[in-house]
Design an enzyme around this catalytic site. Structure first.
Site, mmCIF file in Angstrom:
data_model
loop_
_atom_site.group_PDB
_atom_site.id
_atom_site.type_symbol
_atom_site.label_atom_id
_atom_site.label_comp_id
_atom_site.label_asym_id
_atom_site.label_seq_id
_atom_site.Cartn_x
_atom_site.Cartn_y
_atom_site.Cartn_z
ATOM 1 N N GLU A 32 0.857 -1.201 0.000
ATOM 2 C CA GLU A 32 0.000 0.000 0.000
ATOM 3 C C GLU A 32 0.882 1.236 0.000
ATOM 4 O O GLU A 32 1.772 1.370 0.827
ATOM 5 C CB GLU A 32 -0.913 -0.035 1.239
ATOM 6 C CG GLU A 32 -1.685 1.244 1.509
ATOM 7 C CD GLU A 32 -2.551 1.732 0.343
ATOM 8 O OE1 GLU A 32 -3.395 0.960 -0.119
ATOM 9 O OE2 GLU A 32 -2.346 2.883 -0.111
ATOM 10 N N CYS A 40 -12.258 3.999 0.645
ATOM 11 C CA CYS A 40 -13.438 3.738 1.468
ATOM 12 C C CYS A 40 -13.250 4.254 2.893
ATOM 13 O O CYS A 40 -14.047 5.040 3.397
ATOM 14 C CB CYS A 40 -13.702 2.232 1.464
ATOM 15 S SG CYS A 40 -14.963 1.714 2.613
ATOM 16 N N GLY A 168 -22.591 17.709 -10.219
ATOM 17 C CA GLY A 168 -22.839 16.268 -10.287
ATOM 18 C C GLY A 168 -23.813 15.820 -9.206
ATOM 19 O O GLY A 168 -23.560 16.024 -8.023
ATOM 20 N N GLU A 191 -26.502 19.626 -12.404
ATOM 21 C CA GLU A 191 -26.402 18.277 -12.985
ATOM 22 C C GLU A 191 -26.753 18.318 -14.466
ATOM 23 O O GLU A 191 -27.696 18.983 -14.872
ATOM 24 C CB GLU A 191 -27.338 17.331 -12.218
ATOM 25 C CG GLU A 191 -27.641 16.003 -12.874
ATOM 26 C CD GLU A 191 -26.417 15.113 -13.097
ATOM 27 O OE1 GLU A 191 -25.645 14.904 -12.144
ATOM 28 O OE2 GLU A 191 -26.245 14.622 -14.227
ATOM 29 N N GLY A 258 -17.752 11.726 -11.076
ATOM 30 C CA GLY A 258 -17.315 10.358 -11.332
ATOM 31 C C GLY A 258 -15.865 10.111 -10.951
ATOM 32 O O GLY A 258 -15.152 11.041 -10.547
ATOM 33 N N ARG A 259 -15.450 8.854 -11.070
ATOM 34 C CA ARG A 259 -14.106 8.464 -10.648
ATOM 35 C C ARG A 259 -13.412 7.674 -11.746
ATOM 36 O O ARG A 259 -14.060 6.969 -12.517
ATOM 37 C CB ARG A 259 -14.182 7.640 -9.345
ATOM 38 C CG ARG A 259 -14.726 8.505 -8.194
ATOM 39 C CD ARG A 259 -14.810 7.745 -6.904
ATOM 40 N NE ARG A 259 -13.545 7.258 -6.407
ATOM 41 C CZ ARG A 259 -12.678 7.950 -5.660
ATOM 42 N NH1 ARG A 259 -12.940 9.203 -5.329
ATOM 43 N NH2 ARG A 259 -11.569 7.395 -5.228
ATOM 44 N N ASP A 298 -12.681 -1.093 -7.674
ATOM 45 C CA ASP A 298 -12.902 0.032 -8.594
ATOM 46 C C ASP A 298 -12.046 -0.062 -9.857
ATOM 47 O O ASP A 298 -12.444 0.416 -10.917
ATOM 48 C CB ASP A 298 -12.573 1.363 -7.892
ATOM 49 C CG ASP A 298 -13.660 1.777 -6.902
ATOM 50 O OD1 ASP A 298 -14.592 0.980 -6.666
ATOM 51 O OD2 ASP A 298 -13.558 2.898 -6.352
ATOM 52 N N HIS A 429 -41.384 -6.152 15.019
ATOM 53 C CA HIS A 429 -42.268 -4.990 15.115
ATOM 54 C C HIS A 429 -41.779 -4.085 16.235
ATOM 55 O O HIS A 429 -41.392 -4.587 17.285
ATOM 56 C CB HIS A 429 -43.699 -5.455 15.409
ATOM 57 C CG HIS A 429 -44.645 -4.306 15.554
ATOM 58 N ND1 HIS A 429 -45.127 -3.598 14.473
ATOM 59 C CD2 HIS A 429 -45.175 -3.726 16.668
ATOM 60 C CE1 HIS A 429 -45.912 -2.636 14.910
ATOM 61 N NE2 HIS A 429 -45.957 -2.684 16.237
#
Ligand code: FAD
Length: 440
Positions: A32, A40, A168, A191, A258-259, A298, A429
């Protein structure tokens, strides 16, 4: 150093896969270059949900006190960071305890069995690319001006702006619109499409937009942003709406259009891995054109959601182990944690129509449900789409606990149950989920 698997990237697609593989007897090295947890945990799902939680508290306090409380944004930002830091530590502990070798460094493929990080070579029988994605910046004049931000940058601000323009109206844009409005910021969303949340069923996305408009969020739909320009302390966002020029002004601008998958500078060309329209091509086992090289999350562009990355990783390890599983990657629920919340699984009504299917739609409003009324969520709706034999084609929900309700529908769909099975399941319930049973 040699292991069974090398994973590039420790986001959900990387670290869950690593832990799963080790639990099944494989040796794993994960590399990493930034922080464990990926988008995330560090600048995606988790910090935004910490903000959503505080935004809900502000809304409740506003109703109870009769006025909107003055928000101490510093405290909100600090709690968000604490949440992220705690969970990041948990991921690092998980990896250490399960015996995954964690390498901090930038990994580049040398060939299809070898990566190089920090000048050292690491080899493995299998390589899993889980390098994730980054915000996509459209080529708009003024996009680099100070005050124009990506979601990552907006999550790092210390002072609440007075006004925010969001370019967006997808999931990321709307979540920020919802929370910043609750904190007392003036929000305008611009948008290009006719309706917000494009992948969602129109009945749900329209309901979300209407509810957000009622809360004071402005929407400029079908508007193409042309440029951003400095105007004193503010930024002018200039757009074209039905052939006419228009503009809106705000202290900050969030670009949420977007990505893009992270496929550059990782050596995929050297290793001969095939890509298409900016993503790594994979089959249903997440195998690339080179059998022992996989791509999850992704970066393969199949579904940009954390739980999709996790399930793809499990599928990929099962494939390496030669195990069959019953994971249905095509049944992928999703949610947007706006106020009101929305969630969906399966086909929208428009998709059913387009495919020429015979189907039945049942719309069940929240208003007669005890828990929804108690929770001030009586404006919600469940839309269940079934085939004539009862097979669930899609479940779409707008309103409190939408994600939990859709989860139950997703479970039934994954198990191949018909909607009538809901009558055999006792629902607690009072919960809004009782309405799902009443939808049949
Ligand atoms: P990532 O999480 O992006 O991780 C990739 C990792 O790879 C990164 O840590 C990166 O540093 C590392 N890396 C990249 N290149 C290299 C290299 N060469 N060497 C070493 N390391 C490398 N999804 C949901 O399901 N629910 C949500 O509520 C949600 N909210 C979101 C909110 C926001 C604001 C954003 C931006 C996203 C959100 N998402 C959400 C999407 C989710 O974050 C992603 O789908 C998920 O993180 C993808 O996981 P991944 O493992 O594929 O990639």
């Amino acid at each position: 150093m040699k292991s069974d698997i090398i994973i590039i990237g420790a986001g959900p697609g990387g670290y869950h896969t690593a832990a799963y593989a080790v639990r099944h007897g494989l040796s794993v090295t994960i590399v990493e270059k930034a922080e464990a947890g990926g988008t995330c945990l560090n600048c995606g799902c988790i910090p935004t949900k910490a903000l959503c939680h505080d935004a809900e508290a502000v809304e409740a306090a506003t109703r109870i006190c009769g006025t909107r409380p003055a928000v101490d944004f510093g405290k909100i930002a600090a709690r968000q960071q604490e949440v992220v830091a705690k969970l990041r530590q948990d991921v690092e502990t998980l990896l250490a305890q399960t015996g995954v070798t964690f390498v901090r460094g930038n990994a580049v493929l040398k060939d299809d069995h070898t990566i190089v990080a920090n000048g050292e070579e690491y080899q493995a029988g299998n390589i899993i690319i889980a390098t994730g994605s980054r915000p996509k910046m459209p080529p708009i004049e003024g996009i680099n001006l100070p005050g124009v931000m990506t979601s990552t940058e907006l999550l790092a601000i210390e002072n609440l702006p007075q006004s925010l323009c969001i370019i967006g109206a997808g999931v990321i844009g709307l979540e920020f619109a919802s929370v910043f409005n609750s904190f007392g910021c003036e929000v305008t969303v611009v948008e290009y499409m006719k309706e917000c949340l494009p992948p969602y069923d129109q009945d749900i996305s329209k309901r979300v937009r209407k509810a957000m408009e009622k809360r004071g969020i402005k929407f400029v739909m079908q508007a193409a942003v042309k440029s951003i320009a400095k105007n004193g302390d503010n930024l002018n966002v200039c757009y074209e709406y039905k052939g006419k020029a228009g503009e809106t002004s705000a202290e900050m601008v969030l670009v949420a259009t977007g990505r893009a998958a992270n496929i550059e500078n990782i050596g995929i060309e050297t290793a001969g891995i095939a890509t298409e329209r900016g993503h790594i091509i994979v089959d249903d086992n997440m195998q690339t054109n080179i059998g022992h090289v996989y791509a999850v999350g992704d970066v393969n562009g199949r579904c940009m959601l954390a739980h999709a990355a996790i399930m793809q990783g499990i599928r990929c390890v099962n494939n390496i182990l030669g195990r069959n599983d019953e994971i249905k990657l095509d049944i992928m629920p999703s949610a947007v944690f706006t106020n009101p919340e929305a969630a969906a699984v399966g086909l929208t009504e428009a998709q059913c129509k387009e495919a020429g299917m015979e189907y039945t739609v049942k719309k069940t409003p929240f208003r007669a449900n005890g828990r929804a009324v108690a929770d001030e969520a009586d404006g919600g709706l469940i839309k269940l789409i079934t085939k004539n034999d009862g097979t669930i084609l899609g479940c779409h929900v707008c309103g409190a606990h939408a994600a939990d309700i859709v989860q139950e529908a997703a479970a039934l769909m994954s198990l191949g149950c018909t909607a009538s099975k809901l009558h055999d399941i006792t629902h607690i319930h009072p919960t809004i989920a009782e309405l799902l049973r009443d939808s049949v």
